[in-house]
Enzyme design. Structure first.
Site, PDB file in Angstrom:
ATOM      1  N   PRO A  10      47.399  36.991  46.685  1.00 45.41           N
ATOM      2  CA  PRO A  10      46.977  37.284  48.057  1.00 45.41           C
ATOM      3  C   PRO A  10      45.648  36.660  48.450  1.00 45.41           C
ATOM      4  CG  PRO A  10      46.770  39.224  46.655  1.00 45.41           C
ATOM      5  CD  PRO A  10      47.540  38.193  45.871  1.00 45.41           C
ATOM      6  N   ASN A  11      45.606  36.245  49.687  1.00 45.48           N
ATOM      7  CA  ASN A  11      44.412  35.691  50.354  1.00 45.48           C
ATOM      8  C   ASN A  11      44.053  34.281  49.901  1.00 45.48           C
ATOM      9  OD1 ASN A  11      43.821  38.021  52.016  1.00 45.48           O
ATOM     10  ND2 ASN A  11      43.308  39.055  50.100  1.00 45.48           N
ATOM     11  N   ARG A  18      37.789  31.000  53.619  1.00 40.73           N
ATOM     12  CA  ARG A  18      37.483  32.290  52.987  1.00 40.73           C
ATOM     13  C   ARG A  18      36.260  32.156  52.079  1.00 40.73           C
ATOM     14  NH1 ARG A  18      40.784  35.034  48.018  1.00 40.73           N
ATOM     15  NH2 ARG A  18      39.632  36.992  48.031  1.00 40.73           N
ATOM     16  N   TYR A  23      34.308  30.593  46.937  1.00 44.35           N
ATOM     17  CA  TYR A  23      35.569  29.979  46.507  1.00 44.35           C
ATOM     18  C   TYR A  23      35.638  28.467  46.727  1.00 44.35           C
ATOM     19  CZ  TYR A  23      37.004  34.861  46.243  1.00 44.35           C
ATOM     20  OH  TYR A  23      37.085  36.193  45.914  1.00 44.35           O
ATOM     21  N   ASN A  74      46.826  32.483  39.328  1.00 44.73           N
ATOM     22  CA  ASN A  74      45.640  33.076  39.929  1.00 44.73           C
ATOM     23  C   ASN A  74      46.179  34.192  40.812  1.00 44.73           C
ATOM     24  OD1 ASN A  74      43.414  33.912  41.271  1.00 44.73           O
ATOM     25  ND2 ASN A  74      42.762  31.891  42.000  1.00 44.73           N
ATOM     26  N   ALA A  77      43.346  39.328  43.929  1.00 47.46           N
ATOM     27  CA  ALA A  77      42.957  40.724  43.698  1.00 47.46           C
ATOM     28  C   ALA A  77      43.968  41.488  42.844  1.00 47.46           C
ATOM     29  CB  ALA A  77      42.751  41.430  45.032  1.00 47.46           C
ATOM     30  N   GLU A  98      45.494  31.894  32.847  1.00 44.23           N
ATOM     31  CA  GLU A  98      44.886  32.672  33.932  1.00 44.23           C
ATOM     32  C   GLU A  98      43.750  31.839  34.533  1.00 44.23           C
ATOM     33  OE1 GLU A  98      42.839  36.228  32.669  1.00 44.23           O
ATOM     34  OE2 GLU A  98      42.667  36.967  34.722  1.00 44.23           O
ATOM     35  N   HIS A 100      40.828  31.505  37.758  1.00 47.45           N
ATOM     36  CA  HIS A 100      40.102  32.030  38.918  1.00 47.45           C
ATOM     37  C   HIS A 100      39.110  30.981  39.385  1.00 47.45           C
ATOM     38  CE1 HIS A 100      41.755  36.000  38.366  1.00 47.45           C
ATOM     39  NE2 HIS A 100      41.503  35.873  37.080  1.00 47.45           N
ATOM     40  N   ARG A 107      30.865  39.200  38.953  1.00 45.68           N
ATOM     41  CA  ARG A 107      30.849  39.726  40.322  1.00 45.68           C
ATOM     42  C   ARG A 107      30.896  41.265  40.300  1.00 45.68           C
ATOM     43  NH1 ARG A 107      35.200  36.628  43.648  1.00 45.68           N
ATOM     44  NH2 ARG A 107      34.126  37.740  45.332  1.00 45.68           N
TER      45      ARG A 107
HETATM   46  C1  DQA Z   1      39.921  35.239  42.533  1.00 42.24           C
HETATM   47  C2  DQA Z   1      38.963  36.379  42.107  1.00 42.24           C
HETATM   48  C3  DQA Z   1      39.516  37.721  42.554  1.00 42.24           C
HETATM   49  O1  DQA Z   1      38.605  38.759  42.181  1.00 42.24           O
HETATM   50  C4  DQA Z   1      39.684  37.764  44.050  1.00 42.24           C
HETATM   51  O2  DQA Z   1      40.251  38.985  44.447  1.00 42.24           O
HETATM   52  C5  DQA Z   1      40.463  36.615  44.576  1.00 42.24           C
HETATM   53  C6  DQA Z   1      40.207  35.288  44.028  1.00 42.24           C
HETATM   54  C7  DQA Z   1      39.324  33.858  42.216  1.00 42.24           C
HETATM   55  O3  DQA Z   1      40.095  32.893  42.227  1.00 42.24           O
HETATM   56  O4  DQA Z   1      38.119  33.721  41.999  1.00 42.24           O
HETATM   57  O5  DQA Z   1      41.244  36.745  45.498  1.00 42.24           O
HETATM   58  O6  DQA Z   1      41.134  35.380  41.812  1.00 42.24           O
END
Ligand code: DQA
Length: 141
Positions: A10-11, A18, A23, A74, A77, A98, A100, A107
């Site tokens: 998501p997002n 964003r 990011y 990835n 959240a 994994e 990110h 964080r």
């Molecule tokens: C994320 C880190 C997560 O905590 C966050 O909710 C994201 C992006 C990252 O790529 O840094 O949506 O996965």
């Protein structure tokens, strides 16, 4: 030819606009382009997806069982909340990476837990878009 599935949660469709200070400025399409280029160099085929829906991610993980040679995820959240995604990943026999963009461990405390971490062979955090291609190289090495 090895097949790799890259899943984004998501997002991540909002990348570029964003919180770019966290990011980066690349959009998800930019990242997809980088990954496709790297996969071509490495002689692998790539399926790159994004969903804002936990169940859709679970279904895609289930469908990848026995069908791909590696999964890069990835989960956004959902990394910190989803036992459903954790359980789906446990079905896989292929290696999991994994990724990110940021480094969640540095964080807010609620980002310090990852339900994906114990299942992943490769972990790349805090390297922005380049983390995806690093994970791809590591999976295919
Ligand atoms: C994320 C880190 C997560 O905590 C966050 O909710 C994201 C992006 C990252 O790529 O840094 O949506 O996965």
């Amino acid at each position: 030819m090895k097949k790799i599935l890259i899943l984004n949660g998501p997002n991540l469709n909002m990348l570029g606009m964003r919180e770019p200070e966290i990011y980066g400025h690349e959009t998800l399409d930019d990242i997809k382009g980088l990954c496709l280029e790297e996969a071509q160099k490495l002689g692998a085929s790539l399926d790159f997806r994004q969903s804002n829906h936990e169940g859709e991610l679970v279904t895609w993980i289930q469908e990848s069982r026995g069908a791909v040679d590696g999964v890069i995820i990835n989960a956004g959240a959902y990394t910190h909340t989803s036992i459903a995604i954790h359980d789906a990943l446990r079905l896989l026999e292929c290696p999991i990476a994994e990724v990110h963009l940021s480094d969640p461990k540095t964080r807010e405390p609620f980002r310090h837990v990852s339900y994906i971490e114990p299942l992943a062979k490769i972990h790349v955090s805090g390297k922005g878009a380049a983390g995806y291609t690093e994970a791809l190289r590591a999976l295919l090495a």
